[in-house]
Design a protein around this motif. Structure first.
Motif, PDB file in Angstrom:
ATOM      1  N   ILE A   1       0.862  -1.172   0.000  1.00 34.44           N
ATOM      2  CA  ILE A   1       0.000   0.000   0.000  1.00 34.44           C
ATOM      3  C   ILE A   1       0.901   1.225   0.000  1.00 34.44           C
ATOM      4  CG2 ILE A   1      -1.822   1.242   1.236  1.00 34.44           C
ATOM      5  CD1 ILE A   1      -2.479  -1.347   2.683  1.00 34.44           C
ATOM      6  N   PRO A   2       0.652   2.207  -0.857  1.00 34.74           N
ATOM      7  CA  PRO A   2       1.471   3.428  -0.798  1.00 34.74           C
ATOM      8  C   PRO A   2       1.479   3.979   0.620  1.00 34.74           C
ATOM      9  CG  PRO A   2       0.034   3.455  -2.726  1.00 34.74           C
ATOM     10  CD  PRO A   2      -0.384   2.279  -1.906  1.00 34.74           C
ATOM     11  N   TYR A   3       2.678   4.227   1.131  1.00 36.59           N
ATOM     12  CA  TYR A   3       2.777   4.617   2.533  1.00 36.59           C
ATOM     13  C   TYR A   3       2.070   5.943   2.799  1.00 36.59           C
ATOM     14  CZ  TYR A   3       4.751   5.244   7.187  1.00 36.59           C
ATOM     15  OH  TYR A   3       4.913   5.425   8.532  1.00 36.59           O
ATOM     16  N   ASP A   4       2.027   6.815   1.820  1.00 37.59           N
ATOM     17  CA  ASP A   4       1.315   8.080   1.987  1.00 37.59           C
ATOM     18  C   ASP A   4      -0.164   7.849   2.295  1.00 37.59           C
ATOM     19  OD1 ASP A   4       3.613   9.459   1.563  1.00 37.59           O
ATOM     20  OD2 ASP A   4       3.160  10.043  -0.507  1.00 37.59           O
ATOM     21  N   ALA A   5      -0.730   6.790   1.707  1.00 36.59           N
ATOM     22  CA  ALA A   5      -2.144   6.492   1.948  1.00 36.59           C
ATOM     23  C   ALA A   5      -2.375   6.066   3.389  1.00 36.59           C
ATOM     24  CB  ALA A   5      -2.621   5.397   0.993  1.00 36.59           C
ATOM     25  N   LEU A   6      -1.390   5.396   3.976  1.00 36.21           N
ATOM     26  CA  LEU A   6      -1.506   4.985   5.373  1.00 36.21           C
ATOM     27  C   LEU A   6      -1.214   6.152   6.311  1.00 36.21           C
ATOM     28  CD1 LEU A   6       0.225   1.478   5.210  1.00 36.21           C
ATOM     29  CD2 LEU A   6      -2.227   1.967   5.284  1.00 36.21           C
ATOM     30  N   LYS A   7      -0.181   6.945   5.990  1.00 40.43           N
ATOM     31  CA  LYS A   7       0.173   8.097   6.830  1.00 40.43           C
ATOM     32  C   LYS A   7      -0.982   9.084   6.932  1.00 40.43           C
ATOM     33  CE  LYS A   7       3.819   9.480   8.116  1.00 40.43           C
ATOM     34  NZ  LYS A   7       4.421   9.513   9.483  1.00 40.43           N
ATOM     35  N   ALA A   8      -1.834   9.119   5.904  1.00 40.87           N
ATOM     36  CA  ALA A   8      -2.947  10.063   5.901  1.00 40.87           C
ATOM     37  C   ALA A   8      -3.936   9.791   7.029  1.00 40.87           C
ATOM     38  CB  ALA A   8      -3.670  10.010   4.549  1.00 40.87           C
ATOM     39  N   PHE A   9      -3.899   8.572   7.591  1.00 42.17           N
ATOM     40  CA  PHE A   9      -4.807   8.246   8.687  1.00 42.17           C
ATOM     41  C   PHE A   9      -4.281   8.735  10.034  1.00 42.17           C
ATOM     42  CE2 PHE A   9      -6.332   5.311   5.480  1.00 42.17           C
ATOM     43  CZ  PHE A   9      -7.708   5.299   5.697  1.00 42.17           C
ATOM     44  N   GLU A  10      -3.014   9.068  10.113  1.00 46.28           N
ATOM     45  CA  GLU A  10      -2.445   9.513  11.380  1.00 46.28           C
ATOM     46  C   GLU A  10      -3.087  10.829  11.810  1.00 46.28           C
ATOM     47  OE1 GLU A  10       1.979   7.430  11.058  1.00 46.28           O
ATOM     48  OE2 GLU A  10       1.798   9.627  11.036  1.00 46.28           O
ATOM     49  N   GLY A  11      -3.492  10.894  13.065  1.00 42.37           N
ATOM     50  CA  GLY A  11      -4.157  12.078  13.592  1.00 42.37           C
ATOM     51  C   GLY A  11      -5.669  12.057  13.456  1.00 42.37           C
ATOM     52  N   ARG A  12      -6.188  11.086  12.715  1.00 41.16           N
ATOM     53  CA  ARG A  12      -7.643  10.993  12.588  1.00 41.16           C
ATOM     54  C   ARG A  12      -8.228  10.232  13.771  1.00 41.16           C
ATOM     55  NH1 ARG A  12      -9.354   9.151   6.621  1.00 41.16           N
ATOM     56  NH2 ARG A  12     -11.398   9.758   7.500  1.00 41.16           N
ATOM     57  N   ALA A  13      -9.474  10.497  14.055  1.00 45.43           N
ATOM     58  CA  ALA A  13     -10.113   9.886  15.226  1.00 45.43           C
ATOM     59  C   ALA A  13     -10.287   8.391  15.029  1.00 45.43           C
ATOM     60  CB  ALA A  13     -11.465  10.539  15.481  1.00 45.43           C
ATOM     61  N   ALA A  14     -10.009   7.619  16.074  1.00 45.03           N
ATOM     62  CA  ALA A  14     -10.278   6.181  16.079  1.00 45.03           C
ATOM     63  C   ALA A  14     -11.565   5.888  16.841  1.00 45.03           C
ATOM     64  CB  ALA A  14      -9.115   5.417  16.709  1.00 45.03           C
ATOM     65  N   ALA A  15     -11.900   6.740  17.795  1.00 39.57           N
ATOM     66  CA  ALA A  15     -13.165   6.646  18.524  1.00 39.57           C
ATOM     67  C   ALA A  15     -13.544   8.049  18.967  1.00 39.57           C
ATOM     68  CB  ALA A  15     -13.040   5.718  19.731  1.00 39.57           C
ATOM     69  N   GLU A  16     -14.814   8.368  18.873  1.00 38.60           N
ATOM     70  CA  GLU A  16     -15.273   9.713  19.190  1.00 38.60           C
ATOM     71  C   GLU A  16     -16.440   9.647  20.168  1.00 38.60           C
ATOM     72  OE1 GLU A  16     -14.783  12.478  15.425  1.00 38.60           O
ATOM     73  OE2 GLU A  16     -15.790  10.627  14.840  1.00 38.60           O
ATOM     74  N   SER A  17     -16.318  10.429  21.223  1.00 35.03           N
ATOM     75  CA  SER A  17     -17.409  10.577  22.203  1.00 35.03           C
ATOM     76  C   SER A  17     -17.897   9.229  22.711  1.00 35.03           C
ATOM     77  CB  SER A  17     -18.582  11.358  21.575  1.00 35.03           C
ATOM     78  OG  SER A  17     -18.145  12.619  21.118  1.00 35.03           O
ATOM     79  N   GLY A  18     -16.936   8.336  22.988  1.00 35.28           N
ATOM     80  CA  GLY A  18     -17.299   7.044  23.537  1.00 35.28           C
ATOM     81  C   GLY A  18     -17.780   7.175  24.976  1.00 35.28           C
ATOM     82  N   ILE A  19     -18.729   6.337  25.339  1.00 37.90           N
ATOM     83  CA  ILE A  19     -19.282   6.341  26.686  1.00 37.90           C
ATOM     84  C   ILE A  19     -19.166   4.936  27.253  1.00 37.90           C
ATOM     85  CG2 ILE A  19     -21.340   6.738  28.096  1.00 37.90           C
ATOM     86  CD1 ILE A  19     -22.316   8.676  25.963  1.00 37.90           C
ATOM     87  N   GLY A  20     -18.605   4.801  28.436  1.00 33.65           N
ATOM     88  CA  GLY A  20     -18.505   3.494  29.075  1.00 33.65           C
ATOM     89  C   GLY A  20     -19.869   2.871  29.270  1.00 33.65           C
ATOM     90  N   LYS A  21     -19.972   1.565  29.045  1.00 36.02           N
ATOM     91  CA  LYS A  21     -21.262   0.900  29.158  1.00 36.02           C
ATOM     92  C   LYS A  21     -21.778   0.910  30.592  1.00 36.02           C
ATOM     93  CE  LYS A  21     -22.281  -2.674  26.777  1.00 36.02           C
ATOM     94  NZ  LYS A  21     -22.352  -4.022  26.177  1.00 36.02           N
ATOM     95  N   ASP A  22     -20.861   0.934  31.548  1.00 32.58           N
ATOM     96  CA  ASP A  22     -21.235   0.949  32.964  1.00 32.58           C
ATOM     97  C   ASP A  22     -20.364   1.966  33.682  1.00 32.58           C
ATOM     98  OD1 ASP A  22     -23.093  -1.522  33.212  1.00 32.58           O
ATOM     99  OD2 ASP A  22     -21.309  -2.333  32.229  1.00 32.58           O
TER     100      ASP A  22
END
Length: 309
Positions: free
Chosen positions: A11-32
């Protein structure tokens, strides 16, 4: 590289680097919210008897921090589209296997029963293509900021490897245990078909695995007692993947609670892997792996194994 490696595409490494800094989880709330029953279950499973985790005003063990963010069997909790897109890109290129490689945690405050957990995560880094013994792929590191009542409680970094499995090698020698001055006596006992447990001279607390000092009273003085070999399956997992030389999955790995009150991790034999159960009685056995190595295993008793094995 193996067959699966050969099928994986770069995979072109630039395509992977473009994901750096993007959110992996947003406004998650613990189930308990943080709660005493889960703290108790965690401590029982870990064998952690520290008084700070019990009583009228307990705190949660710091290493339990990530547990409050997990979505469980019901699925993803707050996971972002970017994270799914990254995995889809790697899957599509043939990097379909995944293994967690390491994690780091930083603690900012203690968690107490009643704390409401929220979290956000970011894709911190994606490595260039790497070749490992498991196969070829990319390391993905995510950083999760965990909050209690809106206040930062800690940070959890998780690194995984998304990879294309290497071709299985012919069955080879079993990996050698690391033997040092702290555990040499244990392996000397195994060679003599004796399972030796350390016992603190200061407070008589048994301990396993072997340690240079007592984790109950701190005394450096100890002697040994020989285990009777009787025990029960306290917990277990069935190993399916990834395969390693000298191992033939699937097989059961148990956390065995010995009659002497300590626990040891070892294989459960004498019964099909899918018949192993928590509470199953087992007895110590020794397996000669090769001319140099013998290991302590635990065989299910005849009544528990249904006569099999």
């Amino acid at each position: 590289m193996g067959v699966a490696d050969d099928e994986a595409r770069g995979i072109p490494y630039d395509a992977l680097k473009a994901f750096e800094g993007r959110a992996a989880a947003e406004s998650g709330i613990g189930k308990d919210p943080v709660n005493a029953p889960m703290i108790r279950h965690w401590c029982e499973a870990m064998g952690d008897t520290h008084p700070a985790y019990a009583g009228a005003d307990p705190i949660a063990p710091p290493t339990m921090m990530q547990a409050w963010t997990m979505g469980g069997l019901s699925g993803r909790e707050g996971r972002s589209d970017a994270y799914d897109e990254l995995f889809a890109l790697l899957d599509g290129a043939g990097y379909t296997s995944v293994v967690a490689t390491d994690c780091e945690q930083e603690y900012a405050r203690a968690l107490r029963p009643g704390d409401e957990i929220t979290f956000d995560a970011v894709i911190e880094s994606v490595s260039e293509r790497k070749t490992t013994k498991l196969g070829t792929g990319h390391f993905v590191t995510t950083r999760m900021d965990i909050r209690a009542g809106g206040e930062l409680a800690g940070t959890h970094r998780l690194r995984i490897l998304k990879y294309a499995p290497a071709r299985r090698k012919p069955k080879g020698r079993r990996p050698r245990p690391v033997i040092n001055r702290d555990n040499a006596g244990f392996w000397e006992g195994v060679a003599a078909h004796r399972l030796l447990i350390q016992r603190c001279v200061g407070c008589a607390e048994p301990r396993f695995p072997w340690l240079p000092g007592c984790n109950a009273c701190g005394s450096p003085d100890w002697d040994t007692v020989e285990a009777s070999g009787e025990g029960t399956v306290y917990s277990y997992v069935v190993m399916h993947h990834p395969p390693f030389p000298a191992f033939d999955p699937p097989y059961a790995v148990g956390l065995i609670e010995l009659a002497e009150g300590v626990r040891i991790v070892s294989n459960v034999i004498g019964v099909p892997y899918d018949k192993v159960r928590i509470g199953m009685p087992v007895r110590l056995a020794f397996l000669r792996v090769d001319e140099e190595l013998e290991l302590p295993l635990f065989r299910a008793l005849d009544d528990a194994a249904g006569g099999e094995g």
